[in-house]
Design a protein around this motif. Structure first.
Motif, PDB file in Angstrom:
ATOM      1  N   PRO A  94       0.809  -1.217   0.000  1.00  0.00           N
ATOM      2  CA  PRO A  94       0.000   0.000   0.000  1.00  0.00           C
ATOM      3  C   PRO A  94       0.843   1.269   0.000  1.00  0.00           C
ATOM      4  N   THR A  95       0.221   2.384  -0.315  1.00  0.00           N
ATOM      5  CA  THR A  95       0.840   3.690  -0.153  1.00  0.00           C
ATOM      6  C   THR A  95       0.638   4.145   1.296  1.00  0.00           C
ATOM      7  N   VAL A  96       1.370   5.182   1.681  1.00  0.00           N
ATOM      8  CA  VAL A  96       1.192   5.760   3.017  1.00  0.00           C
ATOM      9  C   VAL A  96      -0.243   6.264   3.174  1.00  0.00           C
ATOM     10  N   GLU A  97      -0.776   6.871   2.114  1.00  0.00           N
ATOM     11  CA  GLU A  97      -2.143   7.391   2.149  1.00  0.00           C
ATOM     12  C   GLU A  97      -3.149   6.271   2.384  1.00  0.00           C
ATOM     13  N   ALA A  98      -2.943   5.134   1.734  1.00  0.00           N
ATOM     14  CA  ALA A  98      -3.875   4.012   1.884  1.00  0.00           C
ATOM     15  C   ALA A  98      -3.892   3.484   3.314  1.00  0.00           C
ATOM     16  N   VAL A  99      -2.734   3.517   3.972  1.00  0.00           N
ATOM     17  CA  VAL A  99      -2.651   2.996   5.338  1.00  0.00           C
ATOM     18  C   VAL A  99      -3.122   4.017   6.368  1.00  0.00           C
ATOM     19  N   TYR A 100      -2.682   5.273   6.193  1.00  0.00           N
ATOM     20  CA  TYR A 100      -2.929   6.274   7.240  1.00  0.00           C
ATOM     21  C   TYR A 100      -4.045   7.271   6.907  1.00  0.00           C
ATOM     22  N   GLU A 101      -4.514   7.237   5.674  1.00  0.00           N
ATOM     23  CA  GLU A 101      -5.676   8.045   5.265  1.00  0.00           C
ATOM     24  C   GLU A 101      -5.530   9.520   5.649  1.00  0.00           C
ATOM     25  N   GLY A 102      -4.341  10.067   5.350  1.00  0.00           N
ATOM     26  CA  GLY A 102      -4.128  11.497   5.545  1.00  0.00           C
ATOM     27  C   GLY A 102      -3.644  11.898   6.926  1.00  0.00           C
ATOM     28  N   ARG A 103      -3.613  10.948   7.872  1.00  0.00           N
ATOM     29  CA  ARG A 103      -3.132  11.249   9.230  1.00  0.00           C
ATOM     30  C   ARG A 103      -1.995  10.283   9.567  1.00  0.00           C
ATOM     31  N   THR A 104      -0.788  10.693   9.172  1.00  0.00           N
ATOM     32  CA  THR A 104       0.372   9.825   9.355  1.00  0.00           C
ATOM     33  C   THR A 104       0.899   9.994  10.771  1.00  0.00           C
ATOM     34  N   LEU A 105       0.164   9.440  11.710  1.00  0.00           N
ATOM     35  CA  LEU A 105       0.491   9.551  13.122  1.00  0.00           C
ATOM     36  C   LEU A 105       0.413   8.181  13.792  1.00  0.00           C
ATOM     37  N   SER A 106       1.209   8.022  14.841  1.00  0.00           N
ATOM     38  CA  SER A 106       1.158   6.780  15.614  1.00  0.00           C
ATOM     39  C   SER A 106       0.060   6.831  16.656  1.00  0.00           C
ATOM     40  N   GLU A 107      -0.500   5.666  16.923  1.00  0.00           N
ATOM     41  CA  GLU A 107      -1.300   5.517  18.127  1.00  0.00           C
ATOM     42  C   GLU A 107      -0.337   5.426  19.316  1.00  0.00           C
ATOM     43  N   LYS A 108      -0.857   5.631  20.515  1.00  0.00           N
ATOM     44  CA  LYS A 108      -0.041   5.501  21.721  1.00  0.00           C
ATOM     45  C   LYS A 108      -0.312   4.136  22.354  1.00  0.00           C
ATOM     46  N   PHE A 109       0.764   3.428  22.669  1.00  0.00           N
ATOM     47  CA  PHE A 109       0.629   2.090  23.232  1.00  0.00           C
ATOM     48  C   PHE A 109       1.388   1.986  24.547  1.00  0.00           C
ATOM     49  N   HIS A 110       0.934   1.076  25.379  1.00  0.00           N
ATOM     50  CA  HIS A 110       1.657   0.691  26.590  1.00  0.00           C
ATOM     51  C   HIS A 110       1.855  -0.818  26.531  1.00  0.00           C
ATOM     52  N   PHE A 111       3.109  -1.218  26.556  1.00  0.00           N
ATOM     53  CA  PHE A 111       3.435  -2.637  26.433  1.00  0.00           C
ATOM     54  C   PHE A 111       4.037  -3.172  27.735  1.00  0.00           C
ATOM     55  N   ASP A 112       3.469  -2.769  28.853  1.00  0.00           N
ATOM     56  CA  ASP A 112       3.936  -3.212  30.173  1.00  0.00           C
ATOM     57  C   ASP A 112       5.409  -2.906  30.406  1.00  0.00           C
ATOM     58  N   GLY A 113       5.879  -1.800  29.827  1.00  0.00           N
ATOM     59  CA  GLY A 113       7.250  -1.369  30.058  1.00  0.00           C
ATOM     60  C   GLY A 113       8.265  -1.893  29.071  1.00  0.00           C
ATOM     61  N   LEU A 114       7.887  -2.877  28.241  1.00  0.00           N
ATOM     62  CA  LEU A 114       8.834  -3.423  27.261  1.00  0.00           C
ATOM     63  C   LEU A 114       9.346  -2.341  26.316  1.00  0.00           C
ATOM     64  N   GLU A 115       8.488  -1.351  26.042  1.00  0.00           N
ATOM     65  CA  GLU A 115       8.828  -0.307  25.076  1.00  0.00           C
ATOM     66  C   GLU A 115       9.861   0.687  25.595  1.00  0.00           C
ATOM     67  N   HIS A 116      10.145   0.652  26.907  1.00  0.00           N
ATOM     68  CA  HIS A 116      11.076   1.621  27.489  1.00  0.00           C
ATOM     69  C   HIS A 116      12.504   1.088  27.580  1.00  0.00           C
ATOM     70  N   GLU A 117      12.701  -0.184  27.279  1.00  0.00           N
ATOM     71  CA  GLU A 117      14.032  -0.778  27.361  1.00  0.00           C
ATOM     72  C   GLU A 117      14.775  -0.618  26.033  1.00  0.00           C
ATOM     73  N   MET A 118      16.045  -0.750  26.057  1.00  0.00           N
ATOM     74  CA  MET A 118      16.945  -0.817  24.897  1.00  0.00           C
ATOM     75  C   MET A 118      16.588   0.131  23.759  1.00  0.00           C
ATOM     76  N   GLU A 119      15.990  -0.411  22.690  1.00  0.00           N
ATOM     77  CA  GLU A 119      15.665   0.422  21.528  1.00  0.00           C
ATOM     78  C   GLU A 119      14.746   1.582  21.909  1.00  0.00           C
ATOM     79  N   GLY A 120      13.888   1.349  22.881  1.00  0.00           N
ATOM     80  CA  GLY A 120      12.969   2.389  23.320  1.00  0.00           C
ATOM     81  C   GLY A 120      13.676   3.594  23.905  1.00  0.00           C
ATOM     82  N   LYS A 121      14.872   3.386  24.469  1.00  0.00           N
ATOM     83  CA  LYS A 121      15.642   4.488  25.047  1.00  0.00           C
ATOM     84  C   LYS A 121      16.350   5.308  23.970  1.00  0.00           C
ATOM     85  N   PHE A 122      16.629   4.683  22.844  1.00  0.00           N
ATOM     86  CA  PHE A 122      17.419   5.339  21.807  1.00  0.00           C
ATOM     87  C   PHE A 122      16.591   5.779  20.601  1.00  0.00           C
TER      88      PHE A 122
END
Length: 282
Positions: A94-122
């Motif tokens: 797909p194109t970016v438009e097809a996936v995000y429909e004009g709003r190329t933004l992330s949702e906010k997620f909480h993954f029980d802290g997994l997202e704050h380790e390693m790659e999440g810090k950098f």
């Protein structure tokens, strides 16, 4: 091999497959396919009637605009590689438009802290971008199984957590790291390495293997200090981080336990190319 660029198109095709009781595997990729990707596709083909390969360079998981701009895009070559594997593959490109429909933004997620380790810090916001695109792909494709490589082990654990939290009916299949003959973990970024850096990069895996041996008799702190010393004296490779962590929580280890599984994670710059790798320690 059928190729789709619109969500509605592929959704219609998948409804037909589901009506026929066909099992469907998903291999999400950002294209620039290599043998590591193809190993995932082959595994998916063995376990499912049909396989969908998504090819989409997801802008919301890049914290560096230059990295996004330089990311290799080789769609025609990718299609030829997939065509050589099987007729049972559906391509969703797909194109970016097809996936995000004009709003190329992330949702906010909480993954029980997994997202704050390693790659999440950098890479701030990286896993919000990953969660956003993977959740959307699961909604569109509705696969029975989805296949991810262990090179991005933190991402793999986060996707498992995404599925658990949002109760998504998909089985996540982890696949071993696919390596070049030199030991360097296969990555689309490897094609951008200049010759001297390509020659130097296998030092990363060589160091990981030695760290694994040392972990049997030395503390995590001592192993980490040894790795940092190896890269401090390396002329071409710059260490961003080396971390020994619990495989489940991804928390950095301070004291080893015989009841836990550990893994070493590393991120290294070869000129301006960022390479990651990891290895199971026990």
């Amino acid at each position: 091999m059928d190729i789709y660029s619109e969500k509605q198109q592929i959704a219609t095709a998948i409804r037909t497959l589901k009506a026929e009781k066909a099992t469907l595997g998903l291999v999400p990729t950002m294209g620039a396919l290599h043998k590591g990707h193809l190993a995932l596709v082959k595994k998916a083909l063995e376990e499912n009637d049909k396989v969908c390969v998504s090819i989409f360079v997801n802008p919301t998981q890049f914290d560096n605009p230059d990295d996004l701009a330089k990311y290799p895009r080789t769609l025609e070559q990718d299609l030829e590689l997939l065509k050589s594997l099987s007729d049972s593959i559906l391509i969703f490109a797909p194109t970016v438009e097809a996936v995000y429909e004009g709003r190329t933004l992330s949702e906010k997620f909480h993954f029980d802290g997994l997202e704050h380790e390693m790659e999440g810090k950098f890479r701030i916001g990286h896993f919000d971008g990953v969660g956003t695109i993977v959740k959307r792909l699961f909604d569109i494709i509705q696969p029975d199984k989805a296949y991810f490589g262990e090179k991005d082990f933190q991402q793999l654990q986060i996707i498992k957590k995404l599925v658990e939290i949002h109760k998504i009916p998909v089985n996540i299949v982890a696949c071993p790291i696919y390596r070049e003959p030199s030991g360097l973990a296969m990555s689309s970024r490897n094609t951008r390495l200049k010759p001297d850096y390509k020659k130097a990069a296998p030092f990363i895996y060589k160091t990981l293997k030695t760290a694994k041996k040392q972990f049997g008799t030395k503390s995590a702190v001592n192993v980490t200090q040894w790795v940092e010393k190896q890269f401090a004296s390396h002329k071409l490779l710059k260490l961003e981080y080396f971390i020994i962590a619990d495989e489940t929580s991804l928390k950095t280890v301070t004291r080893k336990s015989s009841t836990k599984q550990y893994r070493a994670f590393i991120a290294v710059y070869a000129d301006d190319i960022r390479l990651i790798d990891n290895i199971a320690l026990n």
